[in-house]
Every structure is written in structure tokens, then in C-alpha cells.
Motif scaffolding. Structure first.
Motif, PDB file in Angstrom:
ATOM      1  N   ASP A  15       0.696  -1.283  -0.152  1.00  0.00           N
ATOM      2  CA  ASP A  15      -0.014  -0.178   0.220  1.00  0.00           C
ATOM      3  C   ASP A  15       0.837   1.127   0.091  1.00  0.00           C
ATOM      4  O   ASP A  15       2.277   1.150  -0.012  1.00  0.00           O
ATOM      5  CB  ASP A  15      -1.001  -0.042   1.065  1.00  0.00           C
ATOM      6  N   ILE A  16       0.280   2.335   0.129  1.00  0.00           N
ATOM      7  CA  ILE A  16       0.968   3.642  -0.034  1.00  0.00           C
ATOM      8  C   ILE A  16       2.051   3.518   1.010  1.00  0.00           C
ATOM      9  O   ILE A  16       3.209   4.189   0.735  1.00  0.00           O
ATOM     10  CB  ILE A  16       0.143   5.065   0.020  1.00  0.00           C
ATOM     11  N   ASN A  17       1.780   3.313   2.384  1.00  0.00           N
ATOM     12  CA  ASN A  17       2.581   3.557   3.362  1.00  0.00           C
ATOM     13  C   ASN A  17       3.692   2.481   3.386  1.00  0.00           C
ATOM     14  O   ASN A  17       4.890   2.943   3.550  1.00  0.00           O
ATOM     15  CB  ASN A  17       1.782   3.493   4.777  1.00  0.00           C
ATOM     16  N   PRO A  42       4.044  -0.062  -8.706  1.00  0.00           N
ATOM     17  CA  PRO A  42       2.727  -0.131  -9.473  1.00  0.00           C
ATOM     18  C   PRO A  42       2.416   1.178  -9.912  1.00  0.00           C
ATOM     19  O   PRO A  42       2.982   2.432  -9.165  1.00  0.00           O
ATOM     20  CB  PRO A  42       1.760  -0.338  -8.441  1.00  0.00           C
ATOM     21  N   TYR A  43       1.735   1.474 -10.921  1.00  0.00           N
ATOM     22  CA  TYR A  43       1.508   2.917 -11.480  1.00  0.00           C
ATOM     23  C   TYR A  43       1.144   3.961 -10.498  1.00  0.00           C
ATOM     24  O   TYR A  43       1.450   5.085 -10.402  1.00  0.00           O
ATOM     25  CB  TYR A  43       0.030   2.800 -12.434  1.00  0.00           C
ATOM     26  N   VAL A  44       0.149   3.446  -9.470  1.00  0.00           N
ATOM     27  CA  VAL A  44      -0.218   4.554  -8.627  1.00  0.00           C
ATOM     28  C   VAL A  44       0.596   4.974  -7.470  1.00  0.00           C
ATOM     29  O   VAL A  44       0.382   6.043  -6.859  1.00  0.00           O
ATOM     30  CB  VAL A  44      -1.480   3.910  -7.823  1.00  0.00           C
ATOM     31  N   LEU A  48       4.801   9.204  -5.929  1.00  0.00           N
ATOM     32  CA  LEU A  48       5.398   9.227  -4.671  1.00  0.00           C
ATOM     33  C   LEU A  48       6.942   8.920  -4.755  1.00  0.00           C
ATOM     34  O   LEU A  48       7.522   9.350  -4.164  1.00  0.00           O
ATOM     35  CB  LEU A  48       4.686   8.167  -3.805  1.00  0.00           C
ATOM     36  N   ALA A  49       7.024   7.664  -5.632  1.00  0.00           N
ATOM     37  CA  ALA A  49       8.297   7.026  -5.663  1.00  0.00           C
ATOM     38  C   ALA A  49       9.262   8.095  -6.262  1.00  0.00           C
ATOM     39  O   ALA A  49      10.595   8.317  -6.026  1.00  0.00           O
ATOM     40  CB  ALA A  49       8.501   5.668  -6.728  1.00  0.00           C
ATOM     41  N   GLU A  50       8.909   8.965  -7.418  1.00  0.00           N
ATOM     42  CA  GLU A  50       9.590  10.008  -8.074  1.00  0.00           C
ATOM     43  C   GLU A  50       9.937  11.060  -7.217  1.00  0.00           C
ATOM     44  O   GLU A  50      11.065  11.350  -6.938  1.00  0.00           O
ATOM     45  CB  GLU A  50       8.721  10.624  -9.300  1.00  0.00           C
ATOM     46  N   GLU A  51       8.848  11.486  -6.114  1.00  0.00           N
ATOM     47  CA  GLU A  51       9.474  12.448  -5.204  1.00  0.00           C
ATOM     48  C   GLU A  51      10.411  11.826  -4.091  1.00  0.00           C
ATOM     49  O   GLU A  51      11.494  12.535  -3.651  1.00  0.00           O
ATOM     50  CB  GLU A  51       8.048  12.845  -4.526  1.00  0.00           C
TER      51      GLU A  51
END
Length: 249
Positions: A15-17, A42-44, A48-51
Motif C-alpha cells: 500500500d502507499i505507506n 505499481p502505477y499508482v 510518490l516514488a519520483e518524489e
């Protein structure tokens, strides 16, 4: 000398966290800067990963892309969208896309073109099933995947990465014998030489993907024609992933 790549394909996990924590664990740890590290969330979670990856040497990849530029393709993501999110590389033709989502060689060929034409590095995935391997038809099968996947494509040195992933060794706990993996990667390099010339083949990096773990990374990655690993399950555990990155030759 070809720089080794350690790439983590997260597939449809976390998940995001959990994703944020995994990236922080990796980027805040000591790892071998002589190897190139790529993560494929994953795409979503790409934004977040780029930042999170700003001011690091870790590259960002996407697990797939659409074969079309833009338009009424609900649920799809284009190469231009990926570029806008800071994506550097994209997987094309992963065995799960081929077997579960029925992507054929024609679709994969179009996706390779899309990626290259939009300035992405394409990681073209190839590999045979256990039945094909047992029938000793694996070289013919992989040759066909190369010829069809790269049909009418003018690739430049550095744009294309190949990932050899025997289907029977993905998520099964089985691993292709390192000698057999090396033999197939050498075979793939020979096919690239016949298509694009010896210099292209010698400079193109060929990864092995198929249940790569800290326990077998060194034996696989010390082979002459294996230029890195496409890591699945072990890339979801920062310690295991870092252990693979930091293997000692």
C-alpha cells in the motif's frame, strides 16, 4: 565493461505507506554505487516514488505501458504520462503480461516502439515455459520472441535492456541452474548481434529474472553474460533487496 543492474519489480503489492517505507529503507541504506538500481512500483505509486527518489542515484521504472499514444483507452497509461512522472525505464512483455493478460508478440512489439520513441529505456522480457524447456525448444522459442518483439525496430545502444525470465522459475521457488541461465543469456546476446551488430550486442545488458534471492545472487551474477537481475518477491523486502545489490563478486 557492462555496469550491473539490480531491478526490483514490485508487481501488484504494497500500500502507499508500505511503499514509502520500502523506498526510504533502500535510499537511506549503504549500497554498491557501482551497480545501477531501478525500482518498478505499481502505477499508482510512481509519483510518490519520483518524489522520494529525488537526489538519489536510484532510477524509476514502470511495469507496463500502453501501445497507443493517447485516446479512448480506459485504464491505460501512455509513455508520455510515464515520462512526465520521471520514469526512466519500462518493462515490456513480462511473462505475467503475456500469460495472464494475453499480450502477444505484436502488441509487445508496438509497446517496445512506444517506449523507445518516447525516450524510455525498454526492458524487454523473454522466457520459456517449463514444457518448452523440457522439450528442448527453449532456444527456438526465445529466438522467435526476440525477432517478433524487435521487428522493424531500430534500437540505439543503451536504449534496450533484455531480461531473461524462465516462466517456470518465477514465483515458484525454482531457479534456473546458473550455467543454463548463462548459456541462454549468451544465446540472446548472439541473437542481438545478428540483428544489430556485435558492438550493440556487447554493450547491451541482459538481466536474469526468476526467483533471484540473496542466496543465489552471487552465483548467477558472476556469470559473464548475466549483467544483473530482475528481482520479484525479494525486492519487497529492503534487507533482501540490498543484500542482492551488495553481493560480492
Amino acid at each position: 565493461m557492462r555496469k550491473k543492474i539490480i531491478a526490483g519489480n514490485w508487481k501488484m503489492n504494497l500500500d502507499i505507506n508500505e511503499s514509502k517505507q520500502l523506498i526510504e529503507n533502500i535510499k537511506n541504506s549503504e549500497f554498491d554505487k557501482d551497480k545501477e538500481v531501478i525500482i518498478f512500483p505499481p502505477y499508482v505509486f510512481l509519483q510518490l516514488a519520483e518524489e522520494e527518489l529525488k537526489d538519489t542515484d536510484i532510477r524509476l521504472g514502470a511495469q507496463n505501458l500502453c501501445q497507443y499514444d493517447d485516446g479512448a483507452y480506459t485504464g491505460e497509461v501512455s509513455a508520455k504520462m510515464l515520462k512526465a512522472l520521471g520514469v526512466d525505464s519500462v518493462l515490456v512483455g513480462h511473462s505475467e503480461r503475456r500469460t495472464i493478460f494475453s499480450e502477444n508478440d505484436q502488441v509487445i512489439n508496438t509497446k517496445v516502439k512506444q517506449g523507445l520513441e518516447n525516450g524510455l529505456r525498454v526492458v524487454l522480457c523473454l522466457g520459456e515455459s517449463e514444457d518448452i524447456r523440457e522439450e528442448a525448444k527453449h532456444e527456438d522459442f526465445v529466438r522467435e520472441q526476440i525477432l517478433k518483439g524487435l521487428d522493424k525496430i531500430e534500437a540505439k545502444i543503451g536504449q534496450l535492456i533484455i531480461a531473461y525470465e524462465p516462466i517456470w522459475a518465477i514465483g515458484t521457488g525454482k531457479t534456473c541452474d546458473p550455467k543454463d541461465a548463462e548459456k541462454m543469456c549468451k544465446f540472446i546476446r548472439d541473437q542481438l548481434a545478428s540483428l544489430y551488430g556485435q558492438e550493440f550486442a556487447e554493450k547491451t545488458r541482459i538481466l536474469y529474472g526468476g526467483s533471484v534471492k540473496p542466496e543465489n545472487a552471487k552465483e548467477l551474477l558472476e556469470k559473464e553474460n548475466i549483467d544483473g537481475a530482475l528481482v520479484g518477491g525479494a525486492s519487497l523486502d529492503s534487507k533482501k533487496f540490498l543484500d542482492i545489490i551488495n553481493y560480492e563478486v
